[in-house]
Design a protein around this motif. Structure first.
Motif, PDB file in Angstrom:
ATOM      1  N   TYR A  66       5.588   4.292   6.282  1.00  0.00           N
ATOM      2  CA  TYR A  66       4.874   5.198   5.884  1.00  0.00           C
ATOM      3  C   TYR A  66       5.651   6.233   5.292  1.00  0.00           C
ATOM      4  CZ  TYR A  66       1.997   0.713   4.119  1.00  0.00           C
ATOM      5  OH  TYR A  66       1.590  -0.020   4.675  1.00  0.00           O
ATOM      6  N   LEU A  67       5.836   6.931   6.837  1.00  0.00           N
ATOM      7  CA  LEU A  67       6.331   8.614   6.563  1.00  0.00           C
ATOM      8  C   LEU A  67       7.677   8.566   6.243  1.00  0.00           C
ATOM      9  CD1 LEU A  67       4.935   9.781   9.915  1.00  0.00           C
ATOM     10  CD2 LEU A  67       4.077  10.541   7.886  1.00  0.00           C
ATOM     11  N   PHE A  68       9.121   7.278   6.717  1.00  0.00           N
ATOM     12  CA  PHE A  68       9.955   7.393   6.140  1.00  0.00           C
ATOM     13  C   PHE A  68      10.260   6.462   5.021  1.00  0.00           C
ATOM     14  CE2 PHE A  68       9.332   8.943  10.626  1.00  0.00           C
ATOM     15  CZ  PHE A  68       9.691  10.577  10.169  1.00  0.00           C
TER      16      PHE A  68
ATOM     17  N   ARG B 290       6.534   3.857  -0.554  1.00  0.00           N
ATOM     18  CA  ARG B 290       7.213   3.129   0.063  1.00  0.00           C
ATOM     19  C   ARG B 290       8.597   3.214  -0.269  1.00  0.00           C
ATOM     20  NH1 ARG B 290       3.744  -1.782   1.500  1.00  0.00           N
ATOM     21  NH2 ARG B 290       5.706  -1.595   2.471  1.00  0.00           N
ATOM     22  N   VAL B 291       9.294   3.902  -0.966  1.00  0.00           N
ATOM     23  CA  VAL B 291      10.126   3.851  -0.985  1.00  0.00           C
ATOM     24  C   VAL B 291      11.321   5.050  -0.196  1.00  0.00           C
ATOM     25  CG1 VAL B 291      11.926   4.231  -3.303  1.00  0.00           C
ATOM     26  CG2 VAL B 291      10.015   3.034  -3.509  1.00  0.00           C
ATOM     27  N   VAL B 292      10.887   6.585  -0.109  1.00  0.00           N
ATOM     28  CA  VAL B 292      11.598   6.841   0.171  1.00  0.00           C
ATOM     29  C   VAL B 292      10.481   8.073   1.371  1.00  0.00           C
ATOM     30  CG1 VAL B 292      13.471   8.060  -1.773  1.00  0.00           C
ATOM     31  CG2 VAL B 292      10.329   9.374  -1.549  1.00  0.00           C
ATOM     32  N   GLY B 293       9.205   7.354   1.237  1.00  0.00           N
ATOM     33  CA  GLY B 293       8.255   7.676   2.830  1.00  0.00           C
ATOM     34  C   GLY B 293       7.553   9.110   2.331  1.00  0.00           C
ATOM     35  N   LEU B 294       6.728   9.409   2.735  1.00  0.00           N
ATOM     36  CA  LEU B 294       5.633  10.475   2.385  1.00  0.00           C
ATOM     37  C   LEU B 294       6.271  11.858   3.014  1.00  0.00           C
ATOM     38  CD1 LEU B 294       1.947   8.977   3.907  1.00  0.00           C
ATOM     39  CD2 LEU B 294       2.786   9.302   1.394  1.00  0.00           C
TER      40      LEU B 294
ATOM     41  N   ALA C 114      -0.740  13.384  -7.676  1.00  0.00           N
ATOM     42  CA  ALA C 114      -1.148  12.310  -6.398  1.00  0.00           C
ATOM     43  C   ALA C 114      -0.849  10.787  -6.252  1.00  0.00           C
ATOM     44  CB  ALA C 114      -2.670  12.110  -5.982  1.00  0.00           C
ATOM     45  N   LEU C 115      -1.165  10.318  -8.011  1.00  0.00           N
ATOM     46  CA  LEU C 115      -0.319   9.402  -7.451  1.00  0.00           C
ATOM     47  C   LEU C 115       0.841   8.493  -7.392  1.00  0.00           C
ATOM     48  CD1 LEU C 115      -3.243   8.251 -11.078  1.00  0.00           C
ATOM     49  CD2 LEU C 115      -3.212   7.739  -8.824  1.00  0.00           C
ATOM     50  N   THR C 116       1.535   9.320  -8.522  1.00  0.00           N
ATOM     51  CA  THR C 116       2.954  10.030  -8.177  1.00  0.00           C
ATOM     52  C   THR C 116       3.598   9.769  -7.206  1.00  0.00           C
ATOM     53  OG1 THR C 116       3.408  10.718 -10.562  1.00  0.00           O
ATOM     54  CG2 THR C 116       4.567  10.871  -8.851  1.00  0.00           C
ATOM     55  N   VAL C 117       2.877  10.203  -6.271  1.00  0.00           N
ATOM     56  CA  VAL C 117       3.079  10.154  -4.430  1.00  0.00           C
ATOM     57  C   VAL C 117       2.839   9.370  -3.539  1.00  0.00           C
ATOM     58  CG1 VAL C 117       2.686  11.607  -2.484  1.00  0.00           C
ATOM     59  CG2 VAL C 117       2.882  13.325  -4.684  1.00  0.00           C
ATOM     60  N   VAL C 118       1.505   7.760  -4.106  1.00  0.00           N
ATOM     61  CA  VAL C 118       1.566   6.864  -3.758  1.00  0.00           C
ATOM     62  C   VAL C 118       3.024   5.653  -3.802  1.00  0.00           C
ATOM     63  CG1 VAL C 118       0.156   5.372  -3.895  1.00  0.00           C
ATOM     64  CG2 VAL C 118      -0.772   7.936  -3.557  1.00  0.00           C
ATOM     65  N   ILE C 119       3.134   5.894  -5.479  1.00  0.00           N
ATOM     66  CA  ILE C 119       3.889   5.387  -6.112  1.00  0.00           C
ATOM     67  C   ILE C 119       5.538   4.979  -5.063  1.00  0.00           C
ATOM     68  CG2 ILE C 119       5.555   4.812  -8.466  1.00  0.00           C
ATOM     69  CD1 ILE C 119       3.339   6.060  -9.560  1.00  0.00           C
ATOM     70  N   ALA C 120       5.883   6.899  -4.767  1.00  0.00           N
ATOM     71  CA  ALA C 120       7.125   6.987  -4.320  1.00  0.00           C
ATOM     72  C   ALA C 120       6.451   6.296  -2.930  1.00  0.00           C
ATOM     73  CB  ALA C 120       7.123   8.485  -4.820  1.00  0.00           C
TER      74      ALA C 120
ATOM     75  N   PRO D 223      17.675   3.839   3.644  1.00  0.00           N
ATOM     76  CA  PRO D 223      17.417   3.670   2.127  1.00  0.00           C
ATOM     77  C   PRO D 223      16.824   4.793   1.516  1.00  0.00           C
ATOM     78  CG  PRO D 223      16.290   1.506   2.680  1.00  0.00           C
ATOM     79  CD  PRO D 223      15.986   2.094   4.695  1.00  0.00           C
ATOM     80  N   GLY D 224      15.585   5.395   2.345  1.00  0.00           N
ATOM     81  CA  GLY D 224      14.636   6.744   2.517  1.00  0.00           C
ATOM     82  C   GLY D 224      16.164   7.662   2.116  1.00  0.00           C
TER      83      GLY D 224
END
Length: 297
Positions: free
Chosen positions: A120-122, A191-195, A183-189, A245-246
């Motif tokens: 989730y971080l990366f 899994r793709v680029v990490g928090l 906040a919702l946008t952060v959650v969307i992204a 990928p991220g």
């Protein structure tokens, strides 16, 4: 690309990348305009607590991250408005509280460790499941709907809060709405680029677009195009080159930013040359006349 689509997990990853590339620059345009470029970073740290809570309670980490990140965004806006703390201090509180809460809760989760949070971080787009796609799609639709309905009011708010208040707009509601949408946008992204890198995909495409255009609407459209190129291009490059990928997605976005800066600089220099070009004299040129100094000598 054909080989990439043969794998089911890559089809899910590609769909997630398209949704992220579409949504993140949209909300990022508003954040950059309001000088809250680091808001995504702060919310990302709070979302980490939500991920750990989901792992602890055996609930979907994406859903718990969405709930906790939304509450964190509302809390940050309340701290900024109701206390003497500035926006930077409120963001710092989110940074520290979010990362501490995530580490604490993951320590309480049986069989889990801090290494569990790495995906989730990366980012780990290749492990996205069908349930995650549905959640991400619903959240992306919610973000687009908010911008479609309140986009004009949010634009005025981001230009000048006092002007928005003078026009009778509900400034506090719009501020919370913008924070929750981020906040919702952060959650969307995540899994793709990490928090830790989600804010980059929200901000870098917008910064690149701003080098080439000044219109708010054109900037948003160009930023979305850059976000899609970075997401899909980064995912494809990572698949064929066996890269993370991220990180690949973020680096491609940064490369586009560098190209945009170079193109904008070239355009400015060309414009200066045209402006500074000497005009052709109207009368006959006196080649033997020495130029006079300021003193007439």
């Amino acid at each position: 690309m054909t080989e990439l689509l043969q794998y089911e997990f890559m089809r899910r990853a590609l769909l997630a990348a398209v949704l992220v590339g579409l949504v993140t620059p949209i909300i990022g345009t508003f954040l950059v305009q309001r000088r809250l470029a680091l808001l995504g970073d702060g919310i990302g740290h709070v979302a980490l607590t939500g991920v750990a809570l989901g792992l602890l309670t055996s609930t979907s980490p994406v859903l718990t991250a969405a709930v906790v990140a939304t509450l964190g965004a509302i809390l940050m806006e309340a701290v900024r408005v109701r206390t003497r703390a500035s926006g930077e201090v409120a963001l710092a509180l989110l940074f520290y509280g979010g990362i501490a809460g995530g580490v604490l809760l993951i320590g309480l989760t049986p069989g889990a460790s801090n290494a569990t949070l790495t995906a989730y971080l990366f980012g780990s787009v290749s492990t996205v499941e069908e349930q995650d796609i549905w959640v991400v799609a619903v959240l992306a639709a919610a973000v687009v709907a908010v911008v479609a309905v309140f986009g004009r009011q949010l634009f005025v708010l981001c230009q000048d809060e006092d002007v928005a208040r003078a026009h009778g707009l509900p400034v506090r509601f719009l501020s919370i709405l913008l924070a929750v949408t981020a906040a919702l946008t952060v959650v969307i992204a995540m899994r793709v680029v990490g928090l830790l890198m989600v804010s980059a995909l929200m901000i870098v495409p917008v910064a690149a677009a701003q080098q080439l255009t000044r219109s708010f609407r054109v900037t948003m459209g160009l930023a979305v195009a850059i976000g899609l190129v970075a997401s899909v291009g980064g995912l494809s490059t990572a698949f064929y080159s066996d890269l993370a990928p991220g990180a690949t997605i973020v680096l491609i976005a940064l490369a586009v930013f560098c190209v945009a800066v170079a193109a904008a600089g070239f355009a400015r220099r060309r414009g200066r040359r045209r402006t500074a070009a000497p005009r052709r004299p109207e009368g006959p040129l006196e080649t033997d006349t020495m130029p006079q100094t300021a003193r007439g000598g």
